[in-house]
Scaffold this motif. Structure first.
Motif, mmCIF file in Angstrom:
data_model
loop_
_atom_site.group_PDB
_atom_site.id
_atom_site.type_symbol
_atom_site.label_atom_id
_atom_site.label_comp_id
_atom_site.label_asym_id
_atom_site.label_seq_id
_atom_site.Cartn_x
_atom_site.Cartn_y
_atom_site.Cartn_z
ATOM 1 N N ALA A 22 4.255 -6.794 -0.611
ATOM 2 C CA ALA A 22 2.943 -6.750 -1.263
ATOM 3 C C ALA A 22 2.967 -5.825 -2.466
ATOM 4 C CB ALA A 22 1.875 -6.299 -0.275
ATOM 5 N N ARG A 23 3.683 -4.720 -2.371
ATOM 6 C CA ARG A 23 3.736 -3.767 -3.493
ATOM 7 C C ARG A 23 4.382 -4.401 -4.713
ATOM 8 N NH1 ARG A 23 6.602 1.557 -4.630
ATOM 9 N NH2 ARG A 23 5.234 2.412 -6.208
ATOM 10 N N LEU A 24 5.362 -5.235 -4.482
ATOM 11 C CA LEU A 24 5.997 -5.923 -5.596
ATOM 12 C C LEU A 24 5.093 -7.023 -6.146
ATOM 13 C CD1 LEU A 24 9.597 -6.097 -4.160
ATOM 14 C CD2 LEU A 24 8.784 -4.617 -6.001
ATOM 15 N N LEU A 25 4.287 -7.616 -5.293
ATOM 16 C CA LEU A 25 3.370 -8.661 -5.741
ATOM 17 C C LEU A 25 2.232 -8.102 -6.581
ATOM 18 C CD1 LEU A 25 3.087 -10.844 -2.514
ATOM 19 C CD2 LEU A 25 4.176 -11.499 -4.674
ATOM 20 N N VAL A 26 1.710 -6.936 -6.203
ATOM 21 C CA VAL A 26 0.543 -6.391 -6.899
ATOM 22 C C VAL A 26 0.860 -5.170 -7.753
ATOM 23 C CG1 VAL A 26 -1.077 -7.279 -5.204
ATOM 24 C CG2 VAL A 26 -0.205 -4.976 -4.942
ATOM 25 N N ALA A 27 2.040 -4.613 -7.632
ATOM 26 C CA ALA A 27 2.498 -3.487 -8.449
ATOM 27 C C ALA A 27 1.634 -2.239 -8.329
ATOM 28 C CB ALA A 27 2.628 -3.904 -9.920
ATOM 29 N N ASP A 28 0.982 -2.068 -7.195
ATOM 30 C CA ASP A 28 0.169 -0.877 -6.961
ATOM 31 C C ASP A 28 0.168 -0.609 -5.459
ATOM 32 O OD1 ASP A 28 -3.074 -0.156 -6.281
ATOM 33 O OD2 ASP A 28 -1.984 1.142 -7.664
ATOM 34 N N GLU A 29 0.502 0.613 -5.076
ATOM 35 C CA GLU A 29 0.655 0.960 -3.667
ATOM 36 C C GLU A 29 -0.633 0.742 -2.868
ATOM 37 O OE1 GLU A 29 2.123 4.726 -0.951
ATOM 38 O OE2 GLU A 29 2.417 4.781 -3.103
ATOM 39 N N HIS A 30 -1.759 1.185 -3.409
ATOM 40 C CA HIS A 30 -3.016 1.065 -2.677
ATOM 41 C C HIS A 30 -3.479 -0.385 -2.583
ATOM 42 C CE1 HIS A 30 -3.252 5.369 -2.479
ATOM 43 N NE2 HIS A 30 -3.095 5.448 -3.794
ATOM 44 N N ALA A 31 -3.317 -1.129 -3.655
ATOM 45 C CA ALA A 31 -3.674 -2.545 -3.636
ATOM 46 C C ALA A 31 -2.759 -3.310 -2.677
ATOM 47 C CB ALA A 31 -3.600 -3.134 -5.030
ATOM 48 N N ALA A 32 -1.497 -2.882 -2.570
ATOM 49 C CA ALA A 32 -0.566 -3.523 -1.638
ATOM 50 C C ALA A 32 -1.015 -3.313 -0.200
ATOM 51 C CB ALA A 32 0.841 -2.968 -1.841
ATOM 52 N N GLU A 33 -1.401 -2.087 0.128
ATOM 53 C CA GLU A 33 -1.914 -1.808 1.471
ATOM 54 C C GLU A 33 -3.143 -2.665 1.768
ATOM 55 O OE1 GLU A 33 -1.004 0.108 4.040
ATOM 56 O OE2 GLU A 33 0.691 1.161 3.133
ATOM 57 N N ASP A 34 -4.039 -2.758 0.787
ATOM 58 C CA ASP A 34 -5.243 -3.576 0.954
ATOM 59 C C ASP A 34 -4.889 -5.046 1.152
ATOM 60 O OD1 ASP A 34 -6.754 -1.294 0.644
ATOM 61 O OD2 ASP A 34 -7.320 -1.723 -1.448
ATOM 62 N N LEU A 35 -3.918 -5.526 0.388
ATOM 63 C CA LEU A 35 -3.505 -6.922 0.489
ATOM 64 C C LEU A 35 -2.942 -7.220 1.873
ATOM 65 C CD1 LEU A 35 -3.051 -9.690 -0.812
ATOM 66 C CD2 LEU A 35 -0.861 -8.821 -1.672
ATOM 67 N N VAL A 36 -2.084 -6.353 2.376
ATOM 68 C CA VAL A 36 -1.506 -6.548 3.708
ATOM 69 C C VAL A 36 -2.610 -6.509 4.764
ATOM 70 C CG1 VAL A 36 -0.001 -5.549 5.475
ATOM 71 C CG2 VAL A 36 0.769 -5.681 3.102
ATOM 72 N N GLN A 37 -3.504 -5.557 4.648
ATOM 73 C CA GLN A 37 -4.587 -5.433 5.612
ATOM 74 C C GLN A 37 -5.478 -6.674 5.609
ATOM 75 O OE1 GLN A 37 -7.250 -2.091 4.963
ATOM 76 N NE2 GLN A 37 -7.214 -1.690 7.162
ATOM 77 N N GLU A 38 -5.810 -7.161 4.417
ATOM 78 C CA GLU A 38 -6.649 -8.353 4.312
ATOM 79 C C GLU A 38 -5.926 -9.577 4.879
ATOM 80 O OE1 GLU A 38 -9.037 -10.927 0.917
ATOM 81 O OE2 GLU A 38 -8.268 -8.944 0.409
ATOM 82 N N ALA A 39 -4.643 -9.708 4.583
ATOM 83 C CA ALA A 39 -3.873 -10.842 5.096
ATOM 84 C C ALA A 39 -3.785 -10.795 6.621
ATOM 85 C CB ALA A 39 -2.478 -10.855 4.484
ATOM 86 N N LEU A 40 -3.519 -9.625 7.165
ATOM 87 C CA LEU A 40 -3.449 -9.501 8.627
ATOM 88 C C LEU A 40 -4.802 -9.799 9.274
ATOM 89 C CD1 LEU A 40 -1.149 -6.367 8.950
ATOM 90 C CD2 LEU A 40 -0.574 -8.728 9.550
ATOM 91 N N ALA A 41 -5.876 -9.353 8.643
ATOM 92 C CA ALA A 41 -7.213 -9.630 9.176
ATOM 93 C C ALA A 41 -7.491 -11.138 9.181
ATOM 94 C CB ALA A 41 -8.272 -8.904 8.353
ATOM 95 N N ARG A 42 -7.002 -11.839 8.174
ATOM 96 C CA ARG A 42 -7.191 -13.292 8.123
ATOM 97 C C ARG A 42 -6.332 -14.009 9.162
ATOM 98 N NH1 ARG A 42 -7.951 -15.248 1.904
ATOM 99 N NH2 ARG A 42 -9.633 -13.801 1.393
#
Length: 170
Positions: A22-42
């Motif tokens: 995710a960090r490589l996809l969004v290039a931001d550590e905090h946005a990567a954490e959010d992306l993983v969290q949102e994906a797992l929630a889905r």
């Protein structure tokens, strides 16, 4: 329905790898954490129906969620001059940061293809399925992404065309 323990075990064992992607996809550590969290929630409601490789399913959800995010935003990403400090497992720190910055300079679709194809070492067909596009699109996006990476990194096009992101993996 699958036991909550199975989901918890999966998250505990694969969270770091998912965040790295995710960090490589969004290039931001905090946005990567959010992306993983949102994906797992889905994925939680569908967890009992996921067959085969649940990590591939979660990765697909991450990529598609990220695509939805940048489609909604329709604004340019803001890059930072220097990435935050992270744990480093090999000696080429400067090259790694330069490559991450160059990846951040790619358009989101090209970045997704390059990350999945070369960092995650996924076959073209799997990348196409993950992104919901044709194999030809994956090939053209990879070609364009690698060309832009070479330009951003100042690499000669005649040099080896091996995986450009190999130094990103620990």
């Amino acid at each position: 329905m699958a036991a909550p323990e199975e989901f918890t075990e999966f998250v505990a064992s694969r969270h770091a790898a998912l965040v790295r992607t995710a960090r490589l996809l969004v290039a931001d550590e905090h946005a990567a954490e959010d992306l993983v969290q949102e994906a797992l929630a889905r994925c939680v409601p569908a967890w009992s129906r996921i067959e085969g490789n649940p990590e591939a399913y979660v990765r697909t959800v991450m990529v598609r969620t990220n695509i939805s995010r940048w489609r909604r935003r329709r604004v340019a990403e803001t890059s930072v001059a220097r990435l935050p400090e992270t744990a480093v497992h090999d000696a080429d720190v400067e090259g790694r940061e330069e490559l991450r910055a160059a990846l951040a300079g790619l358009p989101p679709r090209q970045r997704a293809v390059v990350v999945l194809r070369y960092v995650e070492d996924r076959p073209e067909r799997e990348v196409a399925e993950t992104l919901g596009c044709s194999v030809g699109t994956v090939k053209s996006q990879a070609h364009a992404g690698l060309a832009k990476l070479r330009t951003l990194l100042g690499t000669d096009a005649s040099e080896s065309q091996t995986a450009p992101a190999a130094s990103l993996t620990p």
